[in-house]
Design a protein around this motif. Structure first.
Motif, PDB file in Angstrom:
ATOM      1  N   TYR A  24       0.794  -1.289  -0.383  1.00 48.92           N
ATOM      2  CA  TYR A  24       0.583   0.322  -0.099  1.00 48.92           C
ATOM      3  C   TYR A  24       0.654   1.280   0.196  1.00 48.92           C
ATOM      4  CZ  TYR A  24      -3.667  -3.331   1.769  1.00 48.92           C
ATOM      5  OH  TYR A  24      -4.459  -4.502   1.530  1.00 48.92           O
ATOM      6  N   GLY A  25       2.070   1.136   0.321  1.00 46.78           N
ATOM      7  CA  GLY A  25       3.039   1.857   0.722  1.00 46.78           C
ATOM      8  C   GLY A  25       2.464   3.235   1.949  1.00 46.78           C
ATOM      9  N   VAL A  26       2.827   4.436   2.083  1.00 43.34           N
ATOM     10  CA  VAL A  26       2.929   5.412   3.056  1.00 43.34           C
ATOM     11  C   VAL A  26       1.160   5.497   3.067  1.00 43.34           C
ATOM     12  CG1 VAL A  26       3.582   6.906   4.160  1.00 43.34           C
ATOM     13  CG2 VAL A  26       4.738   5.626   3.336  1.00 43.34           C
ATOM     14  N   LYS A  27       0.816   5.594   3.900  1.00 43.08           N
ATOM     15  CA  LYS A  27      -1.262   5.872   3.729  1.00 43.08           C
ATOM     16  C   LYS A  27      -1.337   6.319   4.572  1.00 43.08           C
ATOM     17  CE  LYS A  27      -2.956   3.630   0.058  1.00 43.08           C
ATOM     18  NZ  LYS A  27      -2.439   3.580  -0.536  1.00 43.08           N
ATOM     19  N   GLU A  28      -2.443   7.564   4.918  1.00 48.96           N
ATOM     20  CA  GLU A  28      -2.736   8.320   6.086  1.00 48.96           C
ATOM     21  C   GLU A  28      -4.106   7.557   7.223  1.00 48.96           C
ATOM     22  OE1 GLU A  28      -0.978  11.010   7.468  1.00 48.96           O
ATOM     23  OE2 GLU A  28       0.346  10.795   5.405  1.00 48.96           O
ATOM     24  N   GLU A  29      -4.524   6.830   5.391  1.00 52.81           N
ATOM     25  CA  GLU A  29      -5.905   6.386   6.306  1.00 52.81           C
ATOM     26  C   GLU A  29      -5.545   5.480   7.621  1.00 52.81           C
ATOM     27  OE1 GLU A  29      -6.739   6.799   1.936  1.00 52.81           O
ATOM     28  OE2 GLU A  29      -4.788   6.360   3.375  1.00 52.81           O
ATOM     29  N   GLU A  30      -6.856   5.523   8.663  1.00 48.78           N
ATOM     30  CA  GLU A  30      -6.657   4.585   9.802  1.00 48.78           C
ATOM     31  C   GLU A  30      -6.620   3.302   9.547  1.00 48.78           C
ATOM     32  OE1 GLU A  30      -5.244   5.043  13.058  1.00 48.78           O
ATOM     33  OE2 GLU A  30      -4.997   7.273  12.840  1.00 48.78           O
ATOM     34  N   GLN A  31      -7.728   2.620   8.998  1.00 44.93           N
ATOM     35  CA  GLN A  31      -8.054   1.543   8.486  1.00 44.93           C
ATOM     36  C   GLN A  31      -7.359   1.118   6.780  1.00 44.93           C
ATOM     37  OE1 GLN A  31      -9.179  -0.348  10.533  1.00 44.93           O
ATOM     38  NE2 GLN A  31      -9.059   0.900  12.273  1.00 44.93           N
ATOM     39  N   VAL A  32      -5.851   1.091   6.525  1.00 47.37           N
ATOM     40  CA  VAL A  32      -5.873   0.247   5.246  1.00 47.37           C
ATOM     41  C   VAL A  32      -6.142  -1.062   5.185  1.00 47.37           C
ATOM     42  CG1 VAL A  32      -4.344   0.183   3.879  1.00 47.37           C
ATOM     43  CG2 VAL A  32      -3.798   1.660   5.454  1.00 47.37           C
ATOM     44  N   THR A  33      -7.305  -0.945   4.104  1.00 43.58           N
ATOM     45  CA  THR A  33      -8.317  -2.297   3.939  1.00 43.58           C
ATOM     46  C   THR A  33      -7.725  -2.161   2.009  1.00 43.58           C
ATOM     47  OG1 THR A  33      -9.508  -1.043   2.796  1.00 43.58           O
ATOM     48  CG2 THR A  33     -10.255  -1.797   5.526  1.00 43.58           C
ATOM     49  N   GLU A  34      -8.207  -3.468   2.219  1.00 42.86           N
ATOM     50  CA  GLU A  34      -7.880  -4.716   0.532  1.00 42.86           C
ATOM     51  C   GLU A  34      -7.781  -3.037  -0.345  1.00 42.86           C
ATOM     52  OE1 GLU A  34      -8.124  -7.651   3.908  1.00 42.86           O
ATOM     53  OE2 GLU A  34      -8.776  -6.679   3.154  1.00 42.86           O
ATOM     54  N   ASP A  35      -8.954  -2.174  -0.153  1.00 41.05           N
ATOM     55  CA  ASP A  35      -9.401  -2.137  -1.549  1.00 41.05           C
ATOM     56  C   ASP A  35      -8.498  -0.572  -2.034  1.00 41.05           C
ATOM     57  OD1 ASP A  35     -10.877  -0.759   0.504  1.00 41.05           O
ATOM     58  OD2 ASP A  35     -12.357  -0.808  -0.571  1.00 41.05           O
ATOM     59  N   LEU A  36      -8.307  -0.297  -1.208  1.00 40.23           N
ATOM     60  CA  LEU A  36      -7.093   0.645  -0.918  1.00 40.23           C
ATOM     61  C   LEU A  36      -5.893   0.995  -1.839  1.00 40.23           C
ATOM     62  CD1 LEU A  36      -6.886   2.434   2.438  1.00 40.23           C
ATOM     63  CD2 LEU A  36      -8.746   2.765   0.717  1.00 40.23           C
ATOM     64  N   SER A  37      -5.385   1.581  -2.919  1.00 44.49           N
ATOM     65  CA  SER A  37      -4.645   1.821  -4.632  1.00 44.49           C
ATOM     66  C   SER A  37      -3.787   1.420  -3.790  1.00 44.49           C
ATOM     67  CB  SER A  37      -4.033   2.814  -4.712  1.00 44.49           C
ATOM     68  OG  SER A  37      -4.239   4.355  -3.251  1.00 44.49           O
ATOM     69  N   LEU A  38      -2.373   0.563  -3.743  1.00 48.51           N
ATOM     70  CA  LEU A  38      -1.640  -0.157  -4.264  1.00 48.51           C
ATOM     71  C   LEU A  38      -0.566   1.567  -4.700  1.00 48.51           C
ATOM     72  CD1 LEU A  38      -1.316  -3.355  -4.814  1.00 48.51           C
ATOM     73  CD2 LEU A  38      -2.017  -2.098  -2.451  1.00 48.51           C
ATOM     74  N   GLU A  39       0.602   1.678  -3.472  1.00 41.71           N
ATOM     75  CA  GLU A  39       1.615   2.955  -4.114  1.00 41.71           C
ATOM     76  C   GLU A  39       2.987   2.566  -3.177  1.00 41.71           C
ATOM     77  OE1 GLU A  39      -0.239   6.784  -3.063  1.00 41.71           O
ATOM     78  OE2 GLU A  39      -2.640   5.970  -3.329  1.00 41.71           O
ATOM     79  N   PRO A  40       3.447   1.299  -4.476  1.00 44.72           N
ATOM     80  CA  PRO A  40       4.478   0.912  -2.989  1.00 44.72           C
ATOM     81  C   PRO A  40       5.714   1.419  -3.675  1.00 44.72           C
ATOM     82  CG  PRO A  40       3.578  -0.532  -5.509  1.00 44.72           C
ATOM     83  CD  PRO A  40       2.960   0.549  -5.345  1.00 44.72           C
ATOM     84  N   ILE A  41       6.450   1.797  -2.914  1.00 39.13           N
ATOM     85  CA  ILE A  41       7.818   2.929  -2.593  1.00 39.13           C
ATOM     86  C   ILE A  41       9.488   2.071  -3.074  1.00 39.13           C
ATOM     87  CG2 ILE A  41       6.789   4.743  -1.522  1.00 39.13           C
ATOM     88  CD1 ILE A  41       7.719   3.352   0.968  1.00 39.13           C
ATOM     89  N   SER A  42       9.106   0.784  -2.801  1.00 35.02           N
ATOM     90  CA  SER A  42      10.448   0.025  -2.919  1.00 35.02           C
ATOM     91  C   SER A  42      10.337  -0.854  -4.486  1.00 35.02           C
ATOM     92  CB  SER A  42      10.848  -0.544  -1.688  1.00 35.02           C
ATOM     93  OG  SER A  42       9.806  -1.928  -1.440  1.00 35.02           O
ATOM     94  N   GLU A  43      11.874  -1.597  -4.890  1.00 33.92           N
ATOM     95  CA  GLU A  43      11.577  -3.077  -5.369  1.00 33.92           C
ATOM     96  C   GLU A  43      11.039  -4.269  -4.822  1.00 33.92           C
ATOM     97  OE1 GLU A  43      13.265  -2.025  -8.088  1.00 33.92           O
ATOM     98  OE2 GLU A  43      13.151  -0.819  -8.190  1.00 33.92           O
ATOM     99  N   TYR A  44      10.792  -4.254  -3.805  1.00 38.33           N
ATOM    100  CA  TYR A  44      10.752  -5.357  -3.026  1.00 38.33           C
ATOM    101  C   TYR A  44       8.930  -5.553  -2.941  1.00 38.33           C
ATOM    102  CZ  TYR A  44       8.285  -8.670   0.982  1.00 38.33           C
ATOM    103  OH  TYR A  44       8.062  -8.664   1.704  1.00 38.33           O
ATOM    104  N   ASN A  45       7.794  -3.812  -2.330  1.00 34.05           N
ATOM    105  CA  ASN A  45       6.925  -3.360  -2.725  1.00 34.05           C
ATOM    106  C   ASN A  45       6.608  -4.091  -3.913  1.00 34.05           C
ATOM    107  OD1 ASN A  45       7.381  -0.950  -0.691  1.00 34.05           O
ATOM    108  ND2 ASN A  45       7.121  -2.433  -0.190  1.00 34.05           N
ATOM    109  N   LYS A  46       6.729  -3.674  -4.779  1.00 31.23           N
ATOM    110  CA  LYS A  46       6.356  -3.157  -6.604  1.00 31.23           C
ATOM    111  C   LYS A  46       6.204  -4.622  -7.246  1.00 31.23           C
ATOM    112  CE  LYS A  46       8.925   1.559  -7.362  1.00 31.23           C
ATOM    113  NZ  LYS A  46       9.880   1.892  -7.179  1.00 31.23           N
ATOM    114  N   THR A  47       7.250  -5.173  -7.121  1.00 29.22           N
ATOM    115  CA  THR A  47       7.773  -6.847  -7.924  1.00 29.22           C
ATOM    116  C   THR A  47       6.104  -7.828  -6.822  1.00 29.22           C
ATOM    117  OG1 THR A  47       8.830  -7.328  -5.398  1.00 29.22           O
ATOM    118  CG2 THR A  47      10.035  -6.932  -7.969  1.00 29.22           C
ATOM    119  N   LYS A  48       5.804  -7.293  -5.566  1.00 34.39           N
ATOM    120  CA  LYS A  48       4.284  -7.523  -4.969  1.00 34.39           C
ATOM    121  C   LYS A  48       3.631  -7.515  -5.656  1.00 34.39           C
ATOM    122  CE  LYS A  48       6.405 -10.281  -1.699  1.00 34.39           C
ATOM    123  NZ  LYS A  48       6.937 -11.691  -1.521  1.00 34.39           N
TER     124      LYS A  48
END
Length: 315
Positions: free
Chosen positions: A120-144
């Motif tokens: 999900y990357g860095v999110k401001e939302e208190e409740q990070v649920t599965e339907d939020l946008s994905l904004e990966p910030i590292s190679e690891y997150n991006k590949t996932k």
């Protein structure tokens, strides 16, 4: 007696080393595939076949007789992912795509994938649920994220079950001491001092017994767990984790500035609604680590730090 054969990739890693014995205890046959960069701590068992191999060599992975795949293999965590981006993309994205394609062609009906709660990357939302946008910030997150998208394209061919785990904590024979709870506990035990960088960053956490129980739960309930599920039950700041450790180990906490912006929370209500219930927590993990250390069953070894070991032994 369970007649199913499960292929577990990354089987000699931190989670695999806890998962595989649980599968064997339930009567499954297991094929454990791993490069074994960090060693092999799996017990010998008549229903266990250990294959020393690389998921990138997809053509050499024999899926004959395999009923389900639990795909754990990846270059784990942000620093290791950034160490060699090409390797990270090959192992964590490309190999996953090739394995999924081979699984489809081989008629395998179930593919369980270990993604990451950090997609999900860095999110401001208190409740990070599965339907939020994905904004990966590292190679690891991006590949996932990419691997998830590819796997979902096979959802008509097989049960695709994707887990986005929190940071795992707790004891494994193939230990990791570079994840927050384990690292802070070891610092306290060994140095009587915990160094906290920043401290306000929040991390979601899950006990290693719960995440490995979840993979088995998904294996046995594909009808309830197809799709994407967050798995993390305690969103705790690094400072609060340090204080939890300090309440059990006599140590001081030293705070130093941090430029790490990563602040991850996840909400796991969707998973809980399927009937899965976690049994342990961060507090349990800290207690188990302390007991193992005091009994001489847990040592501070270089191989338990992925980055340090990969720089020395792998790359």
């Amino acid at each position: 007696m369970n007649e199913k054969t499960i292929l577990v990739t990354g089987a000699t890693g931190y989670k695999g080393t806890v998962l595989v014995p649980k599968l064997l205890n339930k009567g499954y046959r297991v094929v454990a595939l791993d490069t074994q960069w960090f060693g092999n701590f799996l017990p010998t068992h008549p229903n266990l076949t250990v294959v020393k191999g690389d998921v990138r060599d997809t053509h050499s992975i024999d899926l004959t007789g395999i009923d389900s795949i639990i795909h754990l293999a990846s270059i784990a965590n942000d620093p290791c992912g950034d160490l060699n981006p090409k390797l990270t993309w090959e192992v964590s994205a490309l190999a996953t795509m090739q394995l999924a394609d081979k699984a489809k062609k081989s008629g395998i009906k179930q593919f369980i994938y270990a993604s990451s709660g950090s997609v999900y990357g860095v999110k401001e939302e208190e409740q990070v649920t599965e339907d939020l946008s994905l904004e990966p910030i590292s190679e690891y997150n991006k590949t996932k994220m990419v691997a998830e998208r590819v796997l979902l394209s096979y959802a008509d061919d097989m049960a695709v079950q994707i887990v986005r785990p929190a940071t795992v904590c707790g004891l494994s024979a193939r230990m990791r001491l570079d994840v927050s709870v384990n690292m802070l506990t070891m610092q306290a035990l060994k140095n009587k001092k915990i160094t906290v960088f920043g401290g306000a960053q929040v991390r979601p956490n899950i006990h290693i017994d719960d995440i490995t129980d979840l993979y088995i739960y998904m294996l046995e309930h594909p009808e309830k767990t197809s799709g994407i599920f967050n798995a993390g039950f305690e969103n705790i700041s690094i400072m609060d984790i340090a204080k939890m450790v300090q309440s059990k180990v006599n140590c001081e906490i030293e705070v130093t500035p941090s430029n790490d912006p990563r602040c991850y929370r996840i909400n796991s209500d969707k998973l809980l609604a399927t009937g899965f219930k976690p049994k342990k927590d961060v507090n349990t993990a800290i207690g188990e680590l302390i007991t193992a250390f005091e009994n001489g069953e847990l040592e501070d070894q270089d191989r338990f730090y992925n980055l340090k070991w990969m720089q020395r032994e792998v790359l």
